[in-house]
Design a protein around this motif. Sequence first.
Motif, short mmCIF file in Angstrom:
data_model
loop_
_atom_site.label_atom_id
_atom_site.label_comp_id
_atom_site.label_asym_id
_atom_site.label_seq_id
_atom_site.Cartn_x
_atom_site.Cartn_y
_atom_site.Cartn_z
N GLN A 15 0.80 -1.22 0.00
CA GLN A 15 0.00 0.00 0.00
C GLN A 15 0.83 1.28 0.00
N GLN A 16 2.11 1.16 0.32
CA GLN A 16 2.96 2.36 0.43
C GLN A 16 4.38 2.03 0.01
N GLU A 27 -0.94 -2.71 7.04
CA GLU A 27 -0.44 -2.31 5.72
C GLU A 27 0.97 -2.85 5.49
N ALA A 42 2.46 -3.01 11.10
CA ALA A 42 2.70 -2.92 9.65
C ALA A 42 3.81 -3.88 9.25
N PRO A 66 2.75 4.01 8.37
CA PRO A 66 1.71 3.16 7.78
C PRO A 66 0.61 2.81 8.78
N SER A 67 -0.52 2.38 8.25
CA SER A 67 -1.66 1.96 9.07
C SER A 67 -1.51 0.50 9.49
N ASP A 68 -2.34 0.08 10.43
CA ASP A 68 -2.35 -1.31 10.88
C ASP A 68 -2.57 -2.25 9.69
N ASN A 111 4.86 1.87 13.26
CA ASN A 111 3.66 1.07 13.54
C ASN A 111 4.06 -0.41 13.57
#
Length: 418
Positions: free
Chosen positions: A290-291, A372, A391, A368-370, A388
């Motif tokens: 995602q990133q 990801e 992640a 990043p989010s959970d 995080n």
Amino acid sequence: MGKTIAEKILSAKSGQDARANEIVVADLDFVMGQDGTSPLAIQAFEEMQGDGPFDPRRVAMVIDHSAPSPLEGVSRLHAKMRDFARRYGIILYDIGEGVCHQLLPEKGHVGPGSLVIGADSHTCTYGAINAFATGVGSTDLAAGIISGKMWFKVPETIKFVINGRLPKGVYSKDLILYLIGDVTADGATYMAAEYTGEAIKTLSVEARFTISNMAIEMGAKVGLMEADEKTMEWVRKHTDRTFEPVEADPDAAYAAVKEYDVSELEPQVAKPHTVDNVVPVSQVAGTPVQQGVIGTCTNGRLEDLRVAASILEGRKIHPNFRLIVAPASRQVMLDAIREGVLQTLIEAGAAVVTPGCGPCVGTHNGIPSDGESVISTANRNFKGRMGNNKAFIYLGSPATVAASAITGIITDPREFLK
């Protein structure tokens, strides 16, 4: 018996006949701290009742890990560093100047034969230009600021002979990931790594920095290379200071000699959550991400941004993907603007942030989010490294990150090379 590069530099700086496993006290050429470590070093300096640095021209503090400041508490630490620098006349690189490990070589503070300590584990980066450069703690940094000296246990050396040439689409990041996967994360603990061979000689100095930068990821204290004409030309471009190159003796004693032929090497990826969990990109191709991050002290130089731009030119980033680009320094950013490299990346959909370390260390600029997954050119993928611990971080070359940005899945960059 001859000497390794590490033994020769520590012999010259200590005035002793330094051999592996001996303890020496050596004169330092340069001392550096960053904003994650300098505040503690200033506190230790005051507790040691230091009356000033050994030489203000050879001490630098760099605000790069949280730059610009994302928090009130961090701002107070930055103010403490600025006050210390003004009080003692040391060099301060403030927000926007860039990453410490880009700045010290770029500004001409280090060069062949130098002995350098930095309160950051990736200080070993400067070994690419033939400097014995290693990370220390904040208390040792304070002692070095005051005295201009440091004790060292002379490391044994592993010699890496890299034969052949890297194939198209395979870069120095792929090479060092491959070596770390082979040696493992603690396979060279407290040793010096010496990198040599045809494949090293064909690399640019910028690409060599990537390899030396990640010597610490195999446990090594330093990641050294000899200074060839490419090195000396690079150094002359950045400073008019004179440096004395150091090369290993033909009969130097090594703890081990490891030889590789990289002519058939594939792009490599380190999987979560360890840097030595390395596989060819084909084994993880198709993994959703995602990133992406292109930058850091490992791969934020102009050459790296050019590689990414060559893949992204005329293309768009996947709609479910975010690409963060952090140039390694202000100068790199300016050069990338002049060449149109940043324009290409921005038009593709990248977000360009202030030169610094934020995305890599998880202080700001892209946490990043959970759940990801991130594909990054950074040097570490430990759980929580980017801020995080829920992640997942994959490591690859700028080309691999750029290709993955287009597809939204981990992708072999050779599919997009012209």
